[in-house]
Every structure is written in C-alpha cells, then in structure tokens.
Write an enzyme that holds these catalytic residues in place. Sequence first.
Site, PDB file in Angstrom:
ATOM      1  N   CYS A   1       0.919  -1.332   0.076  1.00 16.96           N
ATOM      2  CA  CYS A   1       0.107   0.101   0.013  1.00 16.96           C
ATOM      3  C   CYS A   1       0.799   1.395   0.009  1.00 16.96           C
ATOM      4  CB  CYS A   1      -1.030  -0.065   1.205  1.00 16.96           C
ATOM      5  SG  CYS A   1      -2.064  -1.397   1.198  1.00 16.96           S
TER       6      CYS A   1
ATOM      7  N   HIS B   1      -3.589   6.735   2.816  1.00 19.52           N
ATOM      8  CA  HIS B   1      -3.905   5.573   2.109  1.00 19.52           C
ATOM      9  C   HIS B   1      -5.539   5.200   2.604  1.00 19.52           C
ATOM     10  CE1 HIS B   1      -4.623   1.333   1.183  1.00 19.52           C
ATOM     11  NE2 HIS B   1      -4.211   0.999   2.524  1.00 19.52           N
TER      12      HIS B   1
ATOM     13  N   ASN C   1     -10.621  -0.196  -0.432  1.00 15.68           N
ATOM     14  CA  ASN C   1      -9.490   0.051  -0.448  1.00 15.68           C
ATOM     15  C   ASN C   1      -8.586  -0.574  -1.642  1.00 15.68           C
ATOM     16  OD1 ASN C   1      -6.565  -0.723   0.242  1.00 15.68           O
ATOM     17  ND2 ASN C   1      -6.929  -1.464   2.302  1.00 15.68           N
TER      18      ASN C   1
END
Length: 331
Positions: A117, A256, A286
């Site tokens: 990520c 994020h 996500n």
Amino acid sequence: MSSARPRSAIIATGSALPERIVTNEELSAWTGLSPEAIERRTGIRTRRWAAPVQATSDFAVRAAEAALKRAGDPARDVDVIIVATTSPDYYFPSTACLVQRELKAARALAFDLAASCTGFLAALSAGDQWIRNGARRVLVIAAEVKSRVLNPADRTTAILFGDGAGAALLGPADQGDGLRALNLRADGRGHDLIHLPAGGSRRPTSEATLAGQLHTMRMRGPAVYRKAVTTLVRSVEATLADAGLSRSAVSLFLFHQANRRLLDQVIARLKLEPSQYFGTIEETGNTSSASLPIALDQAARSGRLKRGDLVLLAAFGGGLTWGTALLRWTR
C-alpha cells in the site's frame, strides 16, 4: 537540496476504475455479514472490481493516458515509466513494460516495484531521483487488481479491497514548488501481518496450495489496525516536525484509503479539521497502492487543491512498509 538538482513536481494526475460496482449487498451473500455491518466495520459502501478480461495494466494505461492528456504531453516524451503494484499482469515481463507498449512510449525505461500500500510513495521517490538526474518526464503509476486474490468468504479481506489505478506525471519543479520531503520506512518483522502465502519461489503453486486456498490474501486485521494507526500518526508528526510546520500549515492530508474507522482514528489523533482531509474509501474501497494517487486525482479534479497548497500524503501497508510525502501543489 541542491539547486543544481531540481526536485520533482506533479504536473498532472489521472485515475481509472473498473466499471463493475460491487455493493455491500452483494458481499453480504458471500460473507454472511449484513450490508450495515460491512459499512459499520469499514466505512465502505461500494468498491470496483475488474471484469474477467481486464488486468492491472489496463487500468494503469487508462490512468496514465488521463494524466498525459491533462498535461498536454505526448507519450513519446516520457523518459521513465514506474508501476507500483502487488498484483501485476505477470511475474514477468513487468507491468510497466506492457504500459509502455500500449502508450507507445518508445524511449521510456519501464520497471515495476512492489511496496504494497506504500507503493505509490516508493514509486514517487524513485521518480523524483530520475528527475533530479536529468529526466524531464516520469510517469509514476500505482495499479492494482486485488479482487483476483480475494477469498469471497473471508470477512477480513473480501469486504475491503477494490481495483483501480492512479497516475502522476512528474517533471522538474519551479523554485519552491514540488516535492518538499519524502520519508519511507520498512519493518520486515511484520511481513506475515498482510501477505499472500503461496505462488512465489518459497511456496510454488501445487495441488496442496490450491486446495488450501493459499493463493488468496491473508490479513491479521486487528494487529494491522493498531500498527497502522500509531505508525501513520507518528510518521506524519515526524515529517511535519522535520519541516518545521504545524498541522494548520498543510492544506490537505491524503491517507492510504485502508478502512474508514482506521482513518477516523488517525484524523482524530492528529486533530485535523474536516476541510484538511479528502478521501474516496466510501465509493472505491481499499485499492492498496492505487488509493493515494486515485484520491489525489479526485481531489485535484474536484477543486480541493489550488496552486501553492501544501499537501501531505501518508501510507501504511504490507511488508511492513510506510511513508509520507510533503509537496507544494503546482497546478
């Protein structure tokens, strides 16, 4: 920072999402969780999943084309293409080479990197070094099709992840603009908190790994949640302290897009004003490394950013990896 080696600036952004919208109602049938419970746990109402015929490079190309179009730059002028992904089209060749082929960016060096990520920030760091060493145009792309490695019955991961890509076109910054600071860290001791157990050289594909569903993502949710909150807060505070800035000096914080409850904790601990935060998780879920550039592109296109604004980007992901970037917006 030496004036002989100018820092990089983001000239333009782009993003791309799959057409298929996956609702909480759809996931409810697989996970046994009610739609309300899914939203309560994650803050996510919908996410996008790729069609069977689509792969990571398809979204990377679309995001890159959007950034190039907004900049008014032809692909033939791109010197370097960097793709951050942990869900590449193939182990090799690199997804970046496939993007280069589709863009017809014949002169560009192309390579992938994997930092989960935190991948976009790692790619941004690499792109910045190419600009400092004389490149004029660098395409930094983060793209993921994480839906291919999800177990639909896994309540920890199936309800979180989506697919998509974001891109940033870098060029040399004017004095005072562009990337002001970038800090990246890693701690491999936490490698098993988020991982894909099989498919690599340590545990090659076999009948046993397929039967054990070891080619789907595993995540120790509570441990990741606690580590991410504390690490993101400390990383942001350290970056601001190093720059001699208060939180109020930053116009926009982009994190994020991991989980809305996690983000709410980070925002509360940093005591940010609502106007200082922009997110996409409610509609996109996500998207791993792609979430930061997707949010950056949407913030730019929605008018949340203006020239001269200070923007702070922060991410935490598998590896473990984390980082922050502070930049002055130029467009």
